[in-house]
Scaffold this motif. Structure first.
Motif, PDB file in Angstrom:
ATOM      1  N   GLU A   1       0.846  -1.197   0.000  1.00 58.33           N
ATOM      2  CA  GLU A   1       0.000   0.000   0.000  1.00 58.33           C
ATOM      3  C   GLU A   1       0.880   1.245   0.000  1.00 58.33           C
ATOM      4  O   GLU A   1       1.831   1.353   0.774  1.00 58.33           O
ATOM      5  CB  GLU A   1      -0.902   0.010   1.231  1.00 58.33           C
ATOM      6  CG  GLU A   1      -1.743   1.272   1.367  1.00 58.33           C
ATOM      7  CD  GLU A   1      -2.480   1.352   2.692  1.00 58.33           C
ATOM      8  OE1 GLU A   1      -3.018   2.427   3.006  1.00 58.33           O
ATOM      9  OE2 GLU A   1      -2.504   0.339   3.417  1.00 58.33           O
ATOM     10  N   LEU A   2       0.567   2.196  -0.888  1.00 55.90           N
ATOM     11  CA  LEU A   2       1.329   3.438  -0.958  1.00 55.90           C
ATOM     12  C   LEU A   2       1.133   4.232   0.330  1.00 55.90           C
ATOM     13  O   LEU A   2       0.012   4.551   0.708  1.00 55.90           O
ATOM     14  CB  LEU A   2       0.876   4.266  -2.162  1.00 55.90           C
ATOM     15  CG  LEU A   2       1.582   5.616  -2.353  1.00 55.90           C
ATOM     16  CD1 LEU A   2       3.065   5.411  -2.610  1.00 55.90           C
ATOM     17  CD2 LEU A   2       0.947   6.387  -3.512  1.00 55.90           C
ATOM     18  N   ARG A   3       2.251   4.554   1.011  1.00 59.64           N
ATOM     19  CA  ARG A   3       2.170   5.278   2.275  1.00 59.64           C
ATOM     20  C   ARG A   3       2.842   6.652   2.224  1.00 59.64           C
ATOM     21  O   ARG A   3       2.579   7.486   3.072  1.00 59.64           O
ATOM     22  CB  ARG A   3       2.815   4.449   3.396  1.00 59.64           C
ATOM     23  CG  ARG A   3       2.061   3.168   3.753  1.00 59.64           C
ATOM     24  CD  ARG A   3       0.767   3.455   4.471  1.00 59.64           C
ATOM     25  NE  ARG A   3       0.017   2.254   4.796  1.00 59.64           N
ATOM     26  CZ  ARG A   3       0.126   1.588   5.932  1.00 59.64           C
ATOM     27  NH1 ARG A   3       0.974   2.001   6.858  1.00 59.64           N
ATOM     28  NH2 ARG A   3      -0.598   0.507   6.149  1.00 59.64           N
ATOM     29  N   HIS A   4       3.723   6.895   1.253  1.00 60.39           N
ATOM     30  CA  HIS A   4       4.392   8.201   1.221  1.00 60.39           C
ATOM     31  C   HIS A   4       4.921   8.479  -0.185  1.00 60.39           C
ATOM     32  O   HIS A   4       5.326   7.561  -0.902  1.00 60.39           O
ATOM     33  CB  HIS A   4       5.552   8.248   2.221  1.00 60.39           C
ATOM     34  CG  HIS A   4       6.103   9.628   2.421  1.00 60.39           C
ATOM     35  ND1 HIS A   4       5.580  10.517   3.326  1.00 60.39           N
ATOM     36  CD2 HIS A   4       7.112  10.287   1.802  1.00 60.39           C
ATOM     37  CE1 HIS A   4       6.254  11.657   3.271  1.00 60.39           C
ATOM     38  NE2 HIS A   4       7.183  11.536   2.351  1.00 60.39           N
ATOM     39  N   LEU A   5       4.903   9.769  -0.554  1.00 59.66           N
ATOM     40  CA  LEU A   5       5.438  10.219  -1.835  1.00 59.66           C
ATOM     41  C   LEU A   5       6.340  11.429  -1.617  1.00 59.66           C
ATOM     42  O   LEU A   5       5.979  12.351  -0.890  1.00 59.66           O
ATOM     43  CB  LEU A   5       4.309  10.615  -2.795  1.00 59.66           C
ATOM     44  CG  LEU A   5       3.531   9.510  -3.502  1.00 59.66           C
ATOM     45  CD1 LEU A   5       2.408  10.126  -4.320  1.00 59.66           C
ATOM     46  CD2 LEU A   5       4.446   8.703  -4.402  1.00 59.66           C
ATOM     47  N   LYS A   6       7.500  11.405  -2.228  1.00 57.82           N
ATOM     48  CA  LYS A   6       8.359  12.588  -2.337  1.00 57.82           C
ATOM     49  C   LYS A   6       8.395  12.931  -3.818  1.00 57.82           C
ATOM     50  O   LYS A   6       8.996  12.224  -4.627  1.00 57.82           O
ATOM     51  CB  LYS A   6       9.764  12.306  -1.818  1.00 57.82           C
ATOM     52  CG  LYS A   6       9.835  11.951  -0.351  1.00 57.82           C
ATOM     53  CD  LYS A   6       9.669  13.154   0.551  1.00 57.82           C
ATOM     54  CE  LYS A   6      10.894  14.003   0.584  1.00 57.82           C
ATOM     55  NZ  LYS A   6      10.811  15.052   1.632  1.00 57.82           N
ATOM     56  N   GLN A   7       7.735  14.029  -4.183  1.00 59.79           N
ATOM     57  CA  GLN A   7       7.501  14.313  -5.592  1.00 59.79           C
ATOM     58  C   GLN A   7       8.709  14.902  -6.309  1.00 59.79           C
ATOM     59  O   GLN A   7       8.876  14.688  -7.511  1.00 59.79           O
ATOM     60  CB  GLN A   7       6.316  15.285  -5.726  1.00 59.79           C
ATOM     61  CG  GLN A   7       5.011  14.761  -5.149  1.00 59.79           C
ATOM     62  CD  GLN A   7       4.306  13.802  -6.081  1.00 59.79           C
ATOM     63  OE1 GLN A   7       4.876  13.358  -7.065  1.00 59.79           O
ATOM     64  NE2 GLN A   7       3.064  13.488  -5.787  1.00 59.79           N
TER      65      GLN A   7
END
Length: 398
Positions: free
Chosen positions: A286-292
């Motif tokens: 499950e996606l929990r964090h994004l650094k764009q």
């Protein structure tokens, strides 16, 4: 005390004249202005001890947990669709979503201007696209399509977009630290761009000479590149969140997550700067964090901080670098890393740790009890036959 008999008699006479039912308070004690009962004092004055402070903290924590939580939503690459989601426990009132565009490499500005932006202007938020967000129930989302997006006259380059939910701080939230997010958009040179002119004859390489090709970046993590909850480790190991490193509990839609400050060490071993790429963190798929907007210069080696949401027990954590393939790389096979993180703390506030979880999020089934080891009995010895005692025949006597 009186010294003479007359003085003593006078003293006793005065004592006998005092009313017998009169109450007397101890010396040095002043009557309480609201009566002698301590419970008559205001609650704020009674809650001054350790128990009172603890009760106040519990009350404040429960109040914060019951508040709304507004999170901005942007697509990556950036497009016309933007939004806000209420991930909190209660409804949120009306608010504003603001978006700022900056050309990559500039401190501010540098994005194309056009008449359609005027419809999104608000003097309270200068140089921002401002969108009015209606009230949102818990779990509800608001989506909006930017009307001017399709007509933006882009020029080749990369543009960074910073979004802020509840820009005016009109909503009291359970978490004020997750109101911002980033995305980016890159405009490639069009087919109509004139090709580079041929070199003058004097500078053309000789026939058969080797012409250097344009280099590529190569982003990857270091061997000891995982730092989660105070545990610095190599990849493909088991890390344990240390005591005192959790920044928040009872997080997420179900209130069963811990927020753990973490970081990953990245480096660029390629020939050129990487440009912007995205870093994604998954827990049990499950996606929990994004650094764009992560960038690495040629030869750069640095820590990238992020907040990791984990559950009690074992968590399978996967780090994906440049999962949108924004960076042409020399090696595309070194962009995914794994680690298992164990959280031995209460995350949901129940006070009892959840059943043990294996990596992957599945509960570990109870193991059947081992069969009792049979006791080894001593061999039974058969009864020894009784020995017959034979007597020598007696000689008859005469």
């Amino acid at each position: 005390m009186p010294g003479t008999m007359a003085e003593t008699a006078g003293f006793l006479q005065r004592k006998s004249n005092e009313p017998s039912g009169r109450s007397r308070r101890p010396m040095g004690k002043k009557p309480h202005p609201q009566g002698g009962c301590p419970m008559a004092r205001p609650l704020s004055r009674r809650l001054t001890g350790t128990a009172g402070i603890s009760a106040a903290l519990v009350l404040a924590a429960s109040t914060a947990a019951a508040q709304p939580n507004l999170v901005p939503v942007l697509n990556n690459p950036m497009n016309a669709s933007v939004g806000v989601q209420n991930t909190g426990k209660t409804a949120a009132g009306p608010s504003h979503l603001t978006i700022n565009c900056t050309r990559f490499g500039q401190a501010d500005g540098g994005c194309p201007d056009m008449p359609g932006l005027a419809a999104y202007a608000d003097p309270a938020y200068p140089n921002r696209v401002v969108i009015e967000v209606p009230a949102l129930e818990p779990g509800a989302s608001f989506n909006h399509n930017l009307a001017f997006w399709a007509a933006i006259p882009w020029t080749p380059g990369t543009y960074v977009f910073d979004a802020r939910a509840d820009a005016g701080n009109a909503v009291a939230e359970s978490n004020e630290a997750n109101n911002t997010t980033q995305s980016s958009y890159t405009e490639q040179p069009g087919a109509g761009v004139a090709p580079p002119q041929p070199l003058p004859l004097a500078t053309k390489p000789a026939a058969g000479a080797t012409v250097a090709t344009l280099g590529k970046a190569d982003i990857m993590s270091t061997t000891l590149g995982s730092f989660i909850g105070g545990d610095h480790s190599a990849w493909n190991q088991v890390q344990t969140v240390r005591n005192g490193t959790i920044s928040q509990t009872q997080y997420g839609l179900d209130g069963d997550e811990c927020v753990v400050p973490s970081k990953v060490r990245l480096m660029n071993i390629g020939d050129v700067n990487s440009g912007i790429f995205r870093l994604s963190v998954y827990v049990d798929g499950e996606l929990r964090h994004l650094k764009q907007t992560v960038t690495l210069a040629k030869g750069e080696n640095k820590w990238i901080p992020y907040d990791l949401r984990l559950n009690e027990g074992a968590n399978d954590v996967e780090i994906r670098l440049d999962d949108l393939d924004q960076v042409p790389e020399k090696d595309e096979t070194n962009n995914i890393y794994h680690t298992t993180v164990r959280v031995p703390f209460d995350c949901d506030g129940i006070g009892v740790l959840a059943p043990a979880r294996t990596a992957g999020g599945q509960a570990k089934p109870p193991q059947p009890a081992a069969p009792a080891k049979p006791q080894r009995l001593a061999p039974v010895q058969p009864d020894e036959p009784k020995r017959l005692q034979l007597r020598a025949p007696t000689r008859p006597t005469n």
